[in-house]
Design a protein around this motif. Structure first.
Motif, PDB file in Angstrom:
ATOM      1  N   SER A 150       1.276  -1.308   0.481  1.00 42.34           N
ATOM      2  CA  SER A 150       0.315   0.071  -0.539  1.00 42.34           C
ATOM      3  C   SER A 150       0.709   1.799   0.165  1.00 42.34           C
ATOM      4  O   SER A 150       0.807   1.980  -0.866  1.00 42.34           O
ATOM      5  N   ILE A 151       2.178   1.722   0.736  1.00 39.86           N
ATOM      6  CA  ILE A 151       2.657   2.600   0.462  1.00 39.86           C
ATOM      7  C   ILE A 151       3.630   2.675  -0.317  1.00 39.86           C
ATOM      8  O   ILE A 151       3.779   3.877  -0.579  1.00 39.86           O
ATOM      9  N   GLU A 152       3.756   1.033  -0.808  1.00 38.72           N
ATOM     10  CA  GLU A 152       4.658   1.747  -2.454  1.00 38.72           C
ATOM     11  C   GLU A 152       3.303   1.921  -3.016  1.00 38.72           C
ATOM     12  O   GLU A 152       4.527   2.935  -4.248  1.00 38.72           O
ATOM     13  N   THR A 153       2.345   2.527  -3.461  1.00 43.91           N
ATOM     14  CA  THR A 153       1.972   3.328  -4.354  1.00 43.91           C
ATOM     15  C   THR A 153       2.112   4.824  -3.902  1.00 43.91           C
ATOM     16  O   THR A 153       1.891   5.608  -4.842  1.00 43.91           O
ATOM     17  N   SER A 154       2.737   5.317  -2.948  1.00 43.55           N
ATOM     18  CA  SER A 154       3.044   6.774  -2.573  1.00 43.55           C
ATOM     19  C   SER A 154       4.400   6.838  -2.623  1.00 43.55           C
ATOM     20  O   SER A 154       5.356   7.459  -2.047  1.00 43.55           O
ATOM     21  N   HIS A 155       4.987   6.032  -3.868  1.00 41.82           N
ATOM     22  CA  HIS A 155       6.281   6.282  -3.984  1.00 41.82           C
ATOM     23  C   HIS A 155       7.724   5.860  -2.914  1.00 41.82           C
ATOM     24  O   HIS A 155       8.842   6.412  -3.479  1.00 41.82           O
ATOM     25  N   TYR A 156       7.289   4.754  -1.907  1.00 46.26           N
ATOM     26  CA  TYR A 156       7.651   4.837  -1.116  1.00 46.26           C
ATOM     27  C   TYR A 156       8.228   3.753  -0.792  1.00 46.26           C
ATOM     28  O   TYR A 156       6.923   2.781  -0.871  1.00 46.26           O
ATOM     29  N   LYS A 157       9.254   3.268  -0.379  1.00 43.99           N
ATOM     30  CA  LYS A 157       9.769   1.363  -0.662  1.00 43.99           C
ATOM     31  C   LYS A 157      10.058   1.304   1.241  1.00 43.99           C
ATOM     32  O   LYS A 157      11.180   1.390   1.555  1.00 43.99           O
ATOM     33  N   GLY A 158       9.620  -0.113   1.317  1.00 49.16           N
ATOM     34  CA  GLY A 158       9.592  -0.492   2.550  1.00 49.16           C
ATOM     35  C   GLY A 158      10.713  -1.634   2.862  1.00 49.16           C
ATOM     36  O   GLY A 158      10.830  -2.170   2.011  1.00 49.16           O
ATOM     37  N   LEU A 159      11.544  -0.938   3.974  1.00 51.88           N
ATOM     38  CA  LEU A 159      12.091  -2.346   3.613  1.00 51.88           C
ATOM     39  C   LEU A 159      12.249  -3.018   5.101  1.00 51.88           C
ATOM     40  O   LEU A 159      13.438  -4.100   4.941  1.00 51.88           O
ATOM     41  N   ALA A 160      11.417  -2.336   5.285  1.00 50.15           N
ATOM     42  CA  ALA A 160      12.071  -3.658   6.739  1.00 50.15           C
ATOM     43  C   ALA A 160      10.887  -2.746   7.620  1.00 50.15           C
ATOM     44  O   ALA A 160      10.409  -1.773   7.804  1.00 50.15           O
ATOM     45  N   PHE A 161      10.175  -3.978   8.946  1.00 52.17           N
ATOM     46  CA  PHE A 161       9.856  -3.813   9.938  1.00 52.17           C
ATOM     47  C   PHE A 161      10.870  -3.715  11.144  1.00 52.17           C
ATOM     48  O   PHE A 161      11.905  -4.426  11.825  1.00 52.17           O
ATOM     49  N   TRP A 162      10.268  -2.555  12.209  1.00 50.60           N
ATOM     50  CA  TRP A 162      10.958  -2.152  13.258  1.00 50.60           C
ATOM     51  C   TRP A 162      10.428  -2.338  14.617  1.00 50.60           C
ATOM     52  O   TRP A 162       9.736  -1.808  14.984  1.00 50.60           O
ATOM     53  N   GLU A 163      11.295  -2.907  15.353  1.00 52.96           N
ATOM     54  CA  GLU A 163      10.282  -3.263  16.481  1.00 52.96           C
ATOM     55  C   GLU A 163      10.680  -2.096  17.829  1.00 52.96           C
ATOM     56  O   GLU A 163      11.792  -1.553  17.705  1.00 52.96           O
ATOM     57  N   ASN A 164       9.867  -1.870  18.829  1.00 60.64           N
ATOM     58  CA  ASN A 164      10.038  -0.435  19.960  1.00 60.64           C
ATOM     59  C   ASN A 164       9.841  -1.332  21.069  1.00 60.64           C
ATOM     60  O   ASN A 164      10.216  -2.240  21.643  1.00 60.64           O
ATOM     61  N   GLY A 165       8.327  -1.191  21.119  1.00 59.49           N
ATOM     62  CA  GLY A 165       7.659  -2.218  22.494  1.00 59.49           C
ATOM     63  C   GLY A 165       5.780  -1.789  22.455  1.00 59.49           C
ATOM     64  O   GLY A 165       5.983  -0.545  21.653  1.00 59.49           O
ATOM     65  N   PHE A 166       5.689  -2.506  23.365  1.00 62.74           N
ATOM     66  CA  PHE A 166       4.229  -1.604  23.859  1.00 62.74           C
ATOM     67  C   PHE A 166       3.818  -0.698  24.992  1.00 62.74           C
ATOM     68  O   PHE A 166       4.732   0.191  25.633  1.00 62.74           O
ATOM     69  N   LYS A 167       2.458  -0.297  24.243  1.00 62.37           N
ATOM     70  CA  LYS A 167       3.015   1.069  25.001  1.00 62.37           C
ATOM     71  C   LYS A 167       2.086   1.558  26.347  1.00 62.37           C
ATOM     72  O   LYS A 167       1.392   0.209  26.240  1.00 62.37           O
ATOM     73  N   ASP A 224      -2.262  16.256  30.089  1.00 61.76           N
ATOM     74  CA  ASP A 224      -2.129  16.192  31.705  1.00 61.76           C
ATOM     75  C   ASP A 224      -1.125  15.044  31.316  1.00 61.76           C
ATOM     76  O   ASP A 224      -0.910  14.148  32.184  1.00 61.76           O
ATOM     77  N   GLY A 225      -1.573  14.222  30.435  1.00 63.43           N
ATOM     78  CA  GLY A 225      -0.061  12.606  30.120  1.00 63.43           C
ATOM     79  C   GLY A 225       0.169  13.060  28.706  1.00 63.43           C
ATOM     80  O   GLY A 225      -0.403  13.546  27.628  1.00 63.43           O
ATOM     81  N   THR A 226       0.664  11.352  28.474  1.00 64.99           N
ATOM     82  CA  THR A 226       0.830  10.770  27.209  1.00 64.99           C
ATOM     83  C   THR A 226       0.817   9.531  26.907  1.00 64.99           C
ATOM     84  O   THR A 226       0.594   8.731  28.390  1.00 64.99           O
ATOM     85  N   GLU A 227       1.067   8.975  25.988  1.00 65.63           N
ATOM     86  CA  GLU A 227       1.153   6.605  26.063  1.00 65.63           C
ATOM     87  C   GLU A 227       2.680   7.068  24.896  1.00 65.63           C
ATOM     88  O   GLU A 227       2.910   7.544  24.152  1.00 65.63           O
ATOM     89  N   ASN A 228       2.854   5.846  25.798  1.00 61.89           N
ATOM     90  CA  ASN A 228       4.297   5.563  24.816  1.00 61.89           C
ATOM     91  C   ASN A 228       4.961   4.786  25.374  1.00 61.89           C
ATOM     92  O   ASN A 228       4.482   3.989  26.779  1.00 61.89           O
ATOM     93  N   THR A 229       6.425   4.139  25.083  1.00 61.61           N
ATOM     94  CA  THR A 229       6.928   3.000  25.444  1.00 61.61           C
ATOM     95  C   THR A 229       8.280   2.976  26.098  1.00 61.61           C
ATOM     96  O   THR A 229       8.487   4.474  26.533  1.00 61.61           O
ATOM     97  N   LEU A 230       8.330   3.109  27.188  1.00 59.61           N
ATOM     98  CA  LEU A 230       9.671   2.190  27.790  1.00 59.61           C
ATOM     99  C   LEU A 230      11.033   3.294  28.284  1.00 59.61           C
ATOM    100  O   LEU A 230      11.120   4.157  29.168  1.00 59.61           O
ATOM    101  N   SER A 231      11.204   2.649  26.747  1.00 63.00           N
ATOM    102  CA  SER A 231      12.063   3.385  26.998  1.00 63.00           C
ATOM    103  C   SER A 231      11.905   4.872  26.109  1.00 63.00           C
ATOM    104  O   SER A 231      12.919   5.921  25.922  1.00 63.00           O
TER     105      SER A 231
END
Length: 353
Positions: A150-167, A224-231
């Protein structure tokens, strides 16, 4: 006699010219073709990698690992310059910079891509994934394939999925154990319709701000707050400005490494292969280390003893899941049935549907 000598000289010169043009030109043409094939392999290439998180996060460490791997695999002919902390561009600005070849690699969060491609909203559904193993299967399976297509139709090439963690959820007002505890809180979220709607469902007030503005917004009391990964919570110092954290694991924060499709196609094949090999190696390294990095950050925050930390129990989590189930129905049409079907199939396999 002079005339005969002159004529003979012209004939000899003509023959020599014909031989040079007729035979020598073809040889030179072949040499030019060979040079064109290897063009770029004897010239140093410098590529810029822009991202908005800190250097000591999973993404920051992976970017440096990738840059070093590329240098080694190309014997120094390709150098990747790394620009963390939004030094060059903020998250949404990176897309246009990539399109214009002002940078050559970006690693936006799924929510940032969802602004430009509705299909990516599937990754923002609350409690869509149970654990890292399930996330990995989504990346490597049909879901990952459909998202990159889907994203390649916008002329971007996907190279990889990178992990971080749960929010997880942090805030400065009250402990959050029940979804209704979020009512009335102003929460910073990434620019995703699904994320905003998740908070609207419990009468919270979601606001979208650039990632690198969050610390000052928390400090000034504008949110007041946010949501994010521990890192991210630790590396950006959010925990210093928050009294409470709920270990909720309600969303998964991952990234897609993108490059400019046209730029990529202009790179010599040998460089493309080396970069892909470096990316595969980095992605595998990150998969092994991302969870450890987040766990380390949690232990550091516990040691600081700045926040009151609550982890949702199994019973509490079930209540949260039921509260946010309507969000799925609201956005299924925008995302498309093919991706929804794949997500439900995966959830059924892991018994979380």
């Amino acid at each position: 006699m002079k005339n005969l000598i002159t004529i003979a000289a012209f004939v000899v010169i003509g023959l020599m010219t014909s031989l040079y043009i007729g035979f020598g030109y073809e040889e030179n043409q072949n040499i030019a073709a060979e040079d064109e094939e290897v063009k770029g392999l004897n010239e140093k290439v410098t590529l810029k990698f822009s991202y908005v998180t800190a250097e000591n996060t999973p993404k920051g460490k992976a970017a440096r690992y990738f840059a070093q791997a590329v240098k080694e695999k190309t014997n120094g002919w390709v150098e990747v310059e790394v620009y963390p902390n939004g030094m060059l561009y903020e998250a949404q600005e990176e897309f246009e910079a990539l399109r214009n070849n002002q940078v050559h690699f970006i690693a936006p969060a799924f929510s940032e891509i969802a602004v430009r491609d509705n299909k990516w909203m599937v990754m923002d559904f609350p409690f869509a994934f149970e654990n890292e193993r399930m996330v990995k299967e989504a990346f490597q399976g049909k879901i990952g394939e459909l998202l990159f297509e889907s994203i390649e139709t916008s002329h971007y090439k996907g190279l990889a999925f990178w992990e971080n963690g749960f929010k997880h959820i942090t805030n400065n007002i009250r402990p959050i154990t029940d979804p209704k505890d979020l009512k009335g809180l102003t929460m910073r979220v990434m620019p995703s319709k699904v994320l905003s709607e998740t908070y609207h469902k419990v009468d919270a007030n979601p606001k979208t701000y650039p990632f690198n503005s969050v610390y000052s917004l928390l400090s000034d009391g504008k949110i007041d707050g946010t949501e994010n990964t521990l890192s991210n919570i630790y590396s950006k110092g959010f925990y210093e400005q928050q009294r409470y954290m709920t270990i909720s694991r309600h969303n998964y924060l991952g990234y897609a490494v993108l490059t400019n499709k046209s730029m990529w196609n202009r790179l010599p094949v040998e460089h493309q292969q080396a970069i892909e090999d470096a990316m595969d190696e980095t992605t595998e390294w990150l998969r092994t280390h991302a969870k450890d990095i987040n766990n380390e950050m949690l232990e550091r925050m516990k040691t600081q003893n700045v926040m009151e930390i609550h982890e949702l129990t199994a019973e509490e989590k079930e209540k949260w899941k039921k509260t946010f189930t309507p969000v799925y129905k609201q956005y299924e049409e925008n995302i498309g049935q093919e991706l929804i079907k794949e997500l439900k199939k995966l959830q059924k396999k892991y018994d979380i549907s």
